[in-house]
Design a protein around this motif. Structure first.
Motif, PDB file in Angstrom:
ATOM      1  N   VAL A  85       0.826  -1.191  -0.044  1.00  0.00           N
ATOM      2  CA  VAL A  85       0.109  -0.011   0.061  1.00  0.00           C
ATOM      3  C   VAL A  85       0.907   1.194   0.070  1.00  0.00           C
ATOM      4  O   VAL A  85       0.559   2.127  -0.888  1.00  0.00           O
ATOM      5  CB  VAL A  85      -0.948  -0.002   1.142  1.00  0.00           C
ATOM      6  CG1 VAL A  85      -1.649   1.284   1.366  1.00  0.00           C
ATOM      7  CG2 VAL A  85      -1.958  -1.058   1.165  1.00  0.00           C
ATOM      8  N   MET A  86       1.782   1.367   0.594  1.00  0.00           N
ATOM      9  CA  MET A  86       2.904   2.499   0.940  1.00  0.00           C
ATOM     10  C   MET A  86       3.441   2.750  -0.576  1.00  0.00           C
ATOM     11  O   MET A  86       3.609   3.734  -1.128  1.00  0.00           O
ATOM     12  CB  MET A  86       3.800   2.254   2.057  1.00  0.00           C
ATOM     13  CG  MET A  86       3.217   2.441   3.364  1.00  0.00           C
ATOM     14  SD  MET A  86       4.414   2.515   4.744  1.00  0.00           S
ATOM     15  CE  MET A  86       5.058   0.808   4.882  1.00  0.00           C
ATOM     16  N   ALA A  87       3.972   1.578  -1.217  1.00  0.00           N
ATOM     17  CA  ALA A  87       4.574   1.641  -2.469  1.00  0.00           C
ATOM     18  C   ALA A  87       3.697   2.140  -3.450  1.00  0.00           C
ATOM     19  O   ALA A  87       3.949   2.916  -4.296  1.00  0.00           O
ATOM     20  CB  ALA A  87       5.132   0.094  -2.821  1.00  0.00           C
ATOM     21  N   ALA A  88       2.649   1.705  -3.321  1.00  0.00           N
ATOM     22  CA  ALA A  88       1.369   2.175  -4.298  1.00  0.00           C
ATOM     23  C   ALA A  88       1.246   3.642  -4.329  1.00  0.00           C
ATOM     24  O   ALA A  88       0.905   4.515  -4.886  1.00  0.00           O
ATOM     25  CB  ALA A  88      -0.010   1.214  -4.205  1.00  0.00           C
ATOM     26  N   TYR A  89       1.160   4.160  -2.843  1.00  0.00           N
ATOM     27  CA  TYR A  89       0.829   5.443  -2.521  1.00  0.00           C
ATOM     28  C   TYR A  89       1.823   6.245  -3.157  1.00  0.00           C
ATOM     29  O   TYR A  89       1.599   7.433  -3.767  1.00  0.00           O
ATOM     30  CB  TYR A  89       0.777   5.565  -1.135  1.00  0.00           C
ATOM     31  CG  TYR A  89       0.568   7.263  -0.736  1.00  0.00           C
ATOM     32  CD1 TYR A  89      -0.602   7.442  -0.231  1.00  0.00           C
ATOM     33  CD2 TYR A  89       1.549   7.982  -0.394  1.00  0.00           C
ATOM     34  CE1 TYR A  89      -0.879   8.875  -0.006  1.00  0.00           C
ATOM     35  CE2 TYR A  89       1.526   9.228  -0.347  1.00  0.00           C
ATOM     36  CZ  TYR A  89       0.283   9.877   0.224  1.00  0.00           C
ATOM     37  OH  TYR A  89       0.243  11.090   0.722  1.00  0.00           O
ATOM     38  N   ASP A  90       2.971   6.122  -2.876  1.00  0.00           N
ATOM     39  CA  ASP A  90       4.445   6.757  -3.285  1.00  0.00           C
ATOM     40  C   ASP A  90       4.320   6.848  -4.754  1.00  0.00           C
ATOM     41  O   ASP A  90       4.727   7.873  -5.324  1.00  0.00           O
ATOM     42  CB  ASP A  90       5.399   6.024  -2.752  1.00  0.00           C
ATOM     43  CG  ASP A  90       5.681   6.034  -1.405  1.00  0.00           C
ATOM     44  OD1 ASP A  90       4.933   6.840  -0.620  1.00  0.00           O
ATOM     45  OD2 ASP A  90       6.643   5.442  -0.501  1.00  0.00           O
ATOM     46  N   SER A  91       3.893   5.684  -5.597  1.00  0.00           N
ATOM     47  CA  SER A  91       3.745   5.940  -6.958  1.00  0.00           C
ATOM     48  C   SER A  91       2.709   6.983  -7.229  1.00  0.00           C
ATOM     49  O   SER A  91       2.987   7.602  -8.290  1.00  0.00           O
ATOM     50  CB  SER A  91       3.507   4.507  -7.561  1.00  0.00           C
ATOM     51  OG  SER A  91       4.494   3.535  -7.313  1.00  0.00           O
ATOM     52  N   LEU A  92       1.662   6.910  -6.776  1.00  0.00           N
ATOM     53  CA  LEU A  92       0.719   7.787  -7.039  1.00  0.00           C
ATOM     54  C   LEU A  92       1.191   9.006  -6.516  1.00  0.00           C
ATOM     55  O   LEU A  92       1.038  10.141  -7.770  1.00  0.00           O
ATOM     56  CB  LEU A  92      -0.573   7.291  -6.157  1.00  0.00           C
ATOM     57  CG  LEU A  92      -1.932   8.499  -6.363  1.00  0.00           C
ATOM     58  CD1 LEU A  92      -2.348   8.564  -7.598  1.00  0.00           C
ATOM     59  CD2 LEU A  92      -2.985   8.401  -5.564  1.00  0.00           C
ATOM     60  N   ALA A  93       1.568   9.504  -5.739  1.00  0.00           N
ATOM     61  CA  ALA A  93       2.116  10.751  -5.150  1.00  0.00           C
ATOM     62  C   ALA A  93       3.157  11.400  -6.126  1.00  0.00           C
ATOM     63  O   ALA A  93       3.524  12.503  -6.203  1.00  0.00           O
ATOM     64  CB  ALA A  93       2.440  10.789  -3.730  1.00  0.00           C
ATOM     65  N   ALA A  94       3.963  10.505  -6.655  1.00  0.00           N
ATOM     66  CA  ALA A  94       5.059  10.784  -7.466  1.00  0.00           C
ATOM     67  C   ALA A  94       4.606  11.176  -8.865  1.00  0.00           C
ATOM     68  O   ALA A  94       5.263  11.867  -9.863  1.00  0.00           O
ATOM     69  CB  ALA A  94       6.044   9.713  -7.687  1.00  0.00           C
ATOM     70  N   HIS A  95       3.371  11.129  -9.406  1.00  0.00           N
ATOM     71  CA  HIS A  95       2.814  11.457 -10.641  1.00  0.00           C
ATOM     72  C   HIS A  95       2.841  12.801 -10.848  1.00  0.00           C
ATOM     73  O   HIS A  95       2.493  13.662  -9.955  1.00  0.00           O
ATOM     74  CB  HIS A  95       1.288  10.931 -10.789  1.00  0.00           C
ATOM     75  CG  HIS A  95       0.741  10.788 -12.114  1.00  0.00           C
ATOM     76  ND1 HIS A  95       0.706  12.091 -12.714  1.00  0.00           N
ATOM     77  CD2 HIS A  95       0.639   9.905 -12.795  1.00  0.00           C
ATOM     78  CE1 HIS A  95      -0.005  11.792 -14.113  1.00  0.00           C
ATOM     79  NE2 HIS A  95      -0.134  10.518 -14.278  1.00  0.00           N
ATOM     80  N   PRO A  96       3.402  13.482 -12.062  1.00  0.00           N
ATOM     81  CA  PRO A  96       3.606  14.738 -12.170  1.00  0.00           C
ATOM     82  C   PRO A  96       2.475  15.602 -12.255  1.00  0.00           C
ATOM     83  O   PRO A  96       2.443  16.906 -11.894  1.00  0.00           O
ATOM     84  CB  PRO A  96       4.292  14.887 -13.437  1.00  0.00           C
ATOM     85  CG  PRO A  96       3.986  13.583 -14.321  1.00  0.00           C
ATOM     86  CD  PRO A  96       3.797  12.568 -13.228  1.00  0.00           C
ATOM     87  N   ALA A  97       0.977  15.089 -12.490  1.00  0.00           N
ATOM     88  CA  ALA A  97      -0.170  16.053 -12.503  1.00  0.00           C
ATOM     89  C   ALA A  97      -0.692  15.959 -10.880  1.00  0.00           C
ATOM     90  O   ALA A  97      -1.772  16.406 -10.720  1.00  0.00           O
ATOM     91  CB  ALA A  97      -1.270  15.247 -13.279  1.00  0.00           C
TER      92      ALA A  97
END
Length: 250
Positions: A85-97
């Protein structure tokens, strides 16, 4: 809406012509979906598409021990899945938009439990819990398939406070907006568990509690699925549009 501009040179036949990129200066909210135990991201795709239509960037994913990694299910612990879950969150938060200060998390059952804990580890503005499950802290590292169902059922029927449970302790500290969706005929997450969650949100900015009539835990009836989708999208629309209006008045 405010815009950002960037002057560029466009190459054409050995020359350059001047151009200007214009794009919105405001970034958009992000939404992370966490499915339940035994499920997959397929459960969330329809609702994720609906929220994407509101102008959000949505991320669905499969927890380890599910879908393509089903063979790992006998060994996967809550610690393992929380790391997912934390890895998925970090991937989302890193999205440029993405506006990293405007992230919603939507969790169902086991995913709701993990979503609650996530709020103590990452920045979450909006939290939607669909039939959130509850588990004992002292069995945290035990593979989830090894948990005793009778003991778990008794635990969920009891009164549990934030002092005794990691997920509820995270709920007590959460200061964002909350949606709790209960199923009227839930054989896995009883009303007492829902009320334990509801009572824990002492600092929440807002708390919305809805019950899906005639629904079971897994939303097996099409009518129940549509009702849950409507509840989630209506709440998310209120939250996202409200946040945009607040920013526009600043």
């Amino acid at each position: 809406m405010a815009t950002l501009s960037e002057n560029i040179l466009i190459p054409v036949e050995g020359q350059h012509i001047a151009g200007t990129f214009l794009e919105p200066s405001n970034k958009v909210p992000g939404v992370l979906f966490i499915h339940g135990w035994g499920g997959s991201q397929d459960f969330d795709l329809l609702r994720a598409r609906g929220l994407a239509g509101l102008g959000c960037v949505c991320l669905t994913f499969d927890l380890r021990g599910h879908a393509a990694t089903l063979e790992q299910q006998m060994k996967v612990s809550r610690e393992d899945n929380l790391r997912d879950v934390m890895a998925a969150y970090d991937s989302l938060a890193a999205h440029p938009a993405i506006d990293a200060s405007a992230i919603a998390v939507v969790g169902s059952s086991y995913g709701g439990y993990l979503a609650a804990i996530l709020t103590s580890l990452r920045s979450v503005k909006w939290l939607a819990l669909h039939v959130p499950a509850l588990y004992r802290d002292d069995e945290w590292m035990l593979p989830k398939r090894q948990l005793n169902r009778e003991s778990l059922t008794a635990y969920r029927l009891s009164t549990v406070t934030p002092n005794d449970n990691r997920a509820l302790a995270a709920c007590r500290r959460f200061r964002g907006d909350v949606l709790i969706v209960e199923a009227e005929h839930d054989d896995f997450v009883p009303h007492s568990t829902i009320m334990n969650y509801r009572a824990a949100f002492q600092e929440a900015h807002s708390l919305t509690h809805r019950i899906v009539d005639e629904a079971d835990h897994g939303l097996t009836r099409k009518e129940a699925q549509r009702s849950y989708t409507s509840i989630l999208l209506n709440w998310a629309t209120e939250m996202v549009v409200g946040a945009r209006m607040s920013r526009s008045r600043v």
